[in-house]
Design an enzyme around this catalytic site. Structure first.
Site, PDB file in Angstrom:
ATOM      1  N   HIS A  39      24.157 -28.265  -1.006  1.00 57.62           N
ATOM      2  CA  HIS A  39      25.864 -27.596  -0.987  1.00 57.62           C
ATOM      3  C   HIS A  39      26.825 -28.271   0.344  1.00 57.62           C
ATOM      4  CE1 HIS A  39      24.096 -23.720  -2.189  1.00 57.62           C
ATOM      5  NE2 HIS A  39      22.942 -24.021  -1.322  1.00 57.62           N
TER       6      HIS A  39
ATOM      7  N   ASP B  45      18.768 -24.271  -9.764  1.00 52.35           N
ATOM      8  CA  ASP B  45      18.929 -24.382  -8.179  1.00 52.35           C
ATOM      9  C   ASP B  45      19.088 -22.531  -8.048  1.00 52.35           C
ATOM     10  OD1 ASP B  45      18.275 -24.449  -5.091  1.00 52.35           O
ATOM     11  OD2 ASP B  45      19.411 -23.188  -5.064  1.00 52.35           O
TER      12      ASP B  45
ATOM     13  N   HIS C 213      20.315 -20.795  -5.836  1.00 45.52           N
ATOM     14  CA  HIS C 213      22.326 -21.299  -5.469  1.00 45.52           C
ATOM     15  C   HIS C 213      23.321 -21.723  -6.063  1.00 45.52           C
ATOM     16  CE1 HIS C 213      18.913 -19.646  -2.450  1.00 45.52           C
ATOM     17  NE2 HIS C 213      20.424 -19.122  -1.858  1.00 45.52           N
TER      18      HIS C 213
ATOM     19  N   ASP D 299      13.967 -21.655  -5.992  1.00 46.64           N
ATOM     20  CA  ASP D 299      13.738 -20.793  -5.542  1.00 46.64           C
ATOM     21  C   ASP D 299      14.173 -19.523  -6.153  1.00 46.64           C
ATOM     22  OD1 ASP D 299      16.464 -22.300  -6.357  1.00 46.64           O
ATOM     23  OD2 ASP D 299      16.909 -21.408  -4.046  1.00 46.64           O
TER      24      ASP D 299
END
Lengths: 442, 552
Positions: free
Chosen positions: A113, A152, A154, A241
């Site tokens: 991120h 991931d 996200h 995740d």
């Protein structure tokens, strides 16, 4: 009497047991404790052909090659970030040096991120460890075409931002739909900048997507795209995740799913990103990934909480995923035509955006202007400010910068004054150099 | 500790023995090693006791290759292996032979039972093994050091149909399932052989009127009373451990130091830091088996006094092969020992040594004496390379905290201590090749036996307290019990200290001066959902490998 790996695999394991964002934050000391226990108990590092390498400590020059720090990079970069990025670098170098066929950087803190400009902590990330790794490799091993497959849960918005204008880096992010999860981006229309159209691909998946759904995306979109684009190096941002037990997401992927994905994707380097089910998922997922990379049987890597009945994907979701893959593949294959339409008659493209730093509680504003260029990635001029009185201007000359872009970029840098900006940077990638002008008095 | 200590080290060619009293060598002997290890041990013992009052002997310590030989020659007793596995590597990949059976049942990384033990299946498999004539069993469960219940139950189910059952969790408290299997397998496979050997040695000692206890030296340089040794495989690799401790006893090892034991077949390398020898991080490798057996960190370079020397493309090569004894001692091939004989630095038939070196000297276009010097230089360069590789290996060991990585301590030795027969003659050459001062202590030719004589009892336990689950586990000490949620780290230290002292006492007479070290302390929150539900404390308590007294 020693298990032998069919594929020589490097592992950089750096759990950073003495570092946390704060004590109960998901990104905390013991995140990889149970993973270490599992890896040690399985004897994975004793397998012949699985080689553990200590991480190196990345240099600030490696970080500067990717990021602009506000007020500076030193403020944000801690030793933990340098080791995490250094772990990824070490893993990749071992592959490029031919010591191993693939490598897994099982390191923390994560980085996907973290965007080009860093004002603070965002989505548990400060430094984009994959980007720091990739740019280090390009500096030391020449111009590589690199594909980053971010699995991931996200959206890898930081990596997307860094490579948005880079035609030599294919960024593919598979994640839970941004309408239902942080950071709320990563939709199919995010397709890359004007000079790198189609080298950003986003595949938002509905909550509850299972192994079948994920592997469908892999088989029907990611692998065909890689086949067509022909990268020199495939990097997997291996967030964990998506696991059905993860406390902060809503997907239904199992260790078997991750192992199969790893086996089919055949990434040269996998870098750990998120994954916060530290007891129920990470020990098994990491074991599965490592065994799969090494070419060993993963059929017994089944979580204690696994119940196939609980992990069923709805028919509508299944159809949605299948349709999405068809559309995305078609769009990817038509990327050159689509680009021509998008830039017809334009010399520059300008965009403004606002970036929230959840970890720092601040909001950054950005104005970005990029030159439409058929010869290179195009000079990009980016204004960024959290406080309008302390604007930062960064001018980026792309890796294979053409003469026209260089002239425009250097001109923009020289014209910008420290009256107007607190910091002005000329990021001259071809010469691996950053030139700065700073307003007096900090 | 007063009295006479006898140390005997059974090496590949010689069996060395010393009698030590109050830090002085009373007596040293060297006898040839026979195929029957018992016989040469008794020969050495008999010679050692010559002129010594057997009643004054306080301890007898043997370092033998009995188990190593049995492993290498495939003479272990047929052993049944029962494992419980659970999620992870397919257990079938870990089978050591075709008497390997998997019993359904599993425990996870926290020690929680995730699949109950299938007792019916266990009974059936045990019946099968017993019916096949198997008399010794190895039992190992994945994560059994966190929860030994399944292993213990399997031992109960085995009952008295088996003469010996080795339980993995009791043999080492570290995490490594494949090594746990191998460790238990060797313990079971060597049990009968060891028992027979100990019985006959004990008888022999009594015949010599020696009433002192018989100890065996372990791979970690600790002594263990022969009658309480649960894992005889721990005696493998005791030879290099004996020389390391001998080195420690014969000189002051304060700073970081490299120890060299220059032998006939190999040169063994060990490292000392802060006055103690370094240990293997995972455990010993015995023959083809990776084990959890605690061992001193030693590396062998196939470059000894009897290694084959030849000239290849104008360069002198030493080892790795050897063809029997040196030419000067009746062998057929030139060796570094022949070079020593030519230069008058070792005893042997100089004429034969000259004849053996002549072709090499011709090839090098020089005189035999010069060729001999260059052979010794080449040998030293070979040893220097092995030392460098050993240091690189130690310094590349991974660490898992920022603190250790950034403050990372690198081993940078300041000096070298060399022992073994040719040590004194080769020392100047090694000094030049490595660039560090080399010291050769007194009694360098029997340093291994000295090490065995003065090695002290050591011990190690691993302790885990999981307050969220409410369990304390110290596997090596047989501790597995419930604890309250408030159980603090300090209590774990106390329990581990008690456990390591008890473990040490069971191995023999304790050195009152040996301190208990607490190491590798970790303490983490256990967070479930977003709440802290307990803590996991872990640590290791040890009495380090060391010596009872210096020897001059």
């Amino acid at each position: 009497m020693r298990l032998r790996a069919p594929q020589r695999t490097g592992v950089v394991f750096f759990p950073a047991f003495d570092w946390a964002i704060d004590p109960t934050h998901p990104e905390r000391e013991e995140r990889l404790l149970y993973t270490r226990d599992q890896i040690f108990e399985e004897g994975l590092l004793d397998i012949e052909g699985v080689v553990e390498y200590p991480p190196r400590v990345a240099e600030m020059a490696d970080v500067e090659r990717v990021h602009t720090g506000v007020p500076d990079l030193e403020t944000h970069t801690s030793p933990s970030h340098l080791v995490s990025a250094g772990g990824a670098i070490e893993a990749a170098r071992r592959v490029l040096d031919g010591d191993v066929e693939r490598a897994f950087a099982l390191v923390r803190p994560p980085g996907h991120h973290a965007r080009r400009v860093v004002h603070g902590l965002r989505g548990f990330c400060v430094i984009n460890i994959e980007a720091v790794m990739i740019e280090h490799l390009r500096r030391h091993y020449g111009g590589l075409r690199v594909a980053v497959v971010d699995t991931d849960c996200h959206h890898g918005d930081g990596t997307q931002d860094i490579y948005w204008h880079d035609p030599d880096t294919l960024f593919i992010s598979i994640h839970q739909d941004g309408r239902t999860l942080y950071p709320g981006s990563g939709f199919p229309d995010e397709f890359g900048g004007p000079n790198a159209f189609g080298t950003t691909l986003n595949i938002p998946l509905p909550p509850g997507t299972t192994d079948d759904g994920l592997l469908h995306v892999l088989d029907h979109l990611v692998l065909p795209v890689l086949e067509e684009w022909k990268p020199d190096l495939v990097v997997n941002s291996a967030g964990q995740d998506n696991h059905f037990t993860d406390p902060i997401t809503d997907m239904a992927i199992t260790a078997q799913g991750y192992a199969t994905l790893t086996r089919r994707l055949r990434a040269h380097v996998a870098v750990l990103e998120g994954g916060y089910s530290v007891q129920s998922a990470l020990p098994y997922v990491n074991t599965g990934i490592l065994l799969a990379m090494a070419g060993l049987d993963t059929s017994a890597v089944i979580e204690p909480d696994y119940h196939p009945d609980l992990l069923q994907m709805g028919e509508r979701s299944r159809q949605y995923v299948e349709r999405l893959c068809e559309l995305m593949l078609e769009k990817f294959l038509r990327r050159d035509d689509l680009r021509a339409e998008a830039v017809r008659g334009r010399t520059h493209l300008e965009e403004t955006r606002s970036v929230f730093y959840d970890g720092a509680g601040i909001r950054e504003q950005q104005r970005e202007r990029v030159r439409v260029c058929d010869d290179c990635g195009g000079t990009m001029v980016l204004e960024s400010w959290e406080n309008p009185a302390r604007k930062v201007l960064t001018v980026e000359l792309p890796r294979r910068c053409c003469l026209a872009c260089r002239a425009q970029g250097e001109d923009a840098f020289h014209r910008a004054t420290t009256d107007e900006y607190a910091l002005v940077e000329l990021r001259d990638r071809p010469h691996d150099r950053v030139e700065r002008k700073r307003r007096a008095g900090g | 500790m007063r009295g006479i200590f006898l140390g005997i080290d059974v090496g590949g060619t010689h069996t060395d023995g010393v009698a030590v009293e109050e830090g002085r060598v009373l007596h040293k002997v060297k006898v040839p090693t026979h195929a029957d290890l018992r016989e040469c041990t008794l020969d050495a013992l008999e010679e050692l006791l010559d002129g010594i009052n057997p009643r004054a002997v306080r301890r007898v310590v043997l370092s033998t290759t009995l188990v190593t030989n049995a492993v290498v020659q495939g003479d272990l007793e047929p052993t049944g292996t029962l494992v419980t596995a659970g999620p992870g590597i397919s257990p079938r990949l870990l089978a050591l032979d075709d008497r390997f059976r998997v019993v359904p049942g599993a425990v996870d990384h926290r020690g929680r039972e995730i699949v109950p033990l299938d007792e019916e299946a266990a009974r059936r498999l045990l019946d099968e093994l017993a019916a096949a004539g198997i008399r010794v069993l190895a039992v190992a469960g994945k994560f059994s050091t966190r929860n030994p219940t399944h292993e213990r139950r399997l031992a109960e189910l085995a009952g008295d149909r088996f003469d010996f059952v080795a339980l993995g969790h009791q043999l080492a408290g570290t995490l490594n399932f494949p090594r746990r299997i191998a460790t238990a397998y060797l313990a079971a496979g060597a049990w009968r052989l060891h028992r027979t050997f100990v019985a006959s040695m004990t008888d022999a000692l009594r015949r010599f009127s020696v009433l002192a206890p018989l100890y065996l030296l372990r791979a970690d340089g600790g002594t263990h009373a022969a009658r309480t040794l649960a894992n005889p495989a721990e005696t493998a690799l005791s030879g290099p451990a004996a020389s390391a401790l001998g080195t420690l006893a014969l000189d002051t090892v304060a700073a970081e130091t490299v120890g060299l034991d220059i032998g006939g077949t190999t040169t063994d390398i060990c490292l000392f830091s802060a006055g103690a020898p370094l240990l293997e991080p995972q455990g010993a490798t015995i023959g083809p088996y990776l084990t959890q057996i605690r061992a001193l960190f030693t590396r062998s370079a196939p470059a000894g006094g009897d290694s084959w020397v030849r000239v290849e493309e104008g360069e002198i090569r030493v080892g790795p092969r050897r063809f029997g004894p040196p030419a000067a001692l009746g062998g057929t091939h030139p060796t570094p020992t022949d070079a020593l004989v030519v230069l008058g630095r070792a005893v042997g038939n100089r004429q034969r040594a000259l004849e053996a070196l002549a072709p090499l000297a011709n090839e090098l276009g020089t005189l035999p004496e010069e060729a001999a010097r260059r052979i010794l230089q080449a040998w030293a360069v070979e040893i220097a390379g092995a030392v460098r590789r050993t240091l690189d290996e130690v310094n590349a060991r991974p660490v898992y905290t920022l603190h250790e990585l950034l403050e990372g301590h690198r081993v940078r030795p300041a000096r070298i201590l060399a022992v073994g027969g040719p040590a004194r003659a080769i020392a100047p050459y090694v000094e030049e090749a490595i660039g560090l001062p080399v010291t050769v202590p007194n009694h360098f030719d029997v340093a291994n036996a000295v090490g065995a004589a003065v090695a002290r009892v050591n011990a190690e336990v691993h302790a885990v307290a999981d307050t969220a689950r409410g369990y304390l586990s110290i596997p090596e000490a047989g501790v597995y019990e419930e604890i309250p949620a408030s159980f603090p780290l300090a209590d774990l230290q106390t329990r581990a200290t008690e456990a390591v002292l008890a473990a040490a006492r069971s191995k023999g007479e304790l050195d009152p001066a040996a301190p208990v070290d607490i190491a590798d302390v970790e303490s983490f929150n256990v967070i479930e959902g977003f709440a802290t539900v307990g803590r996991i404390h872990r640590l290791r308590a040890q009495i380090r490998p060391g010596i009872l007294s210096r020897v001059d």
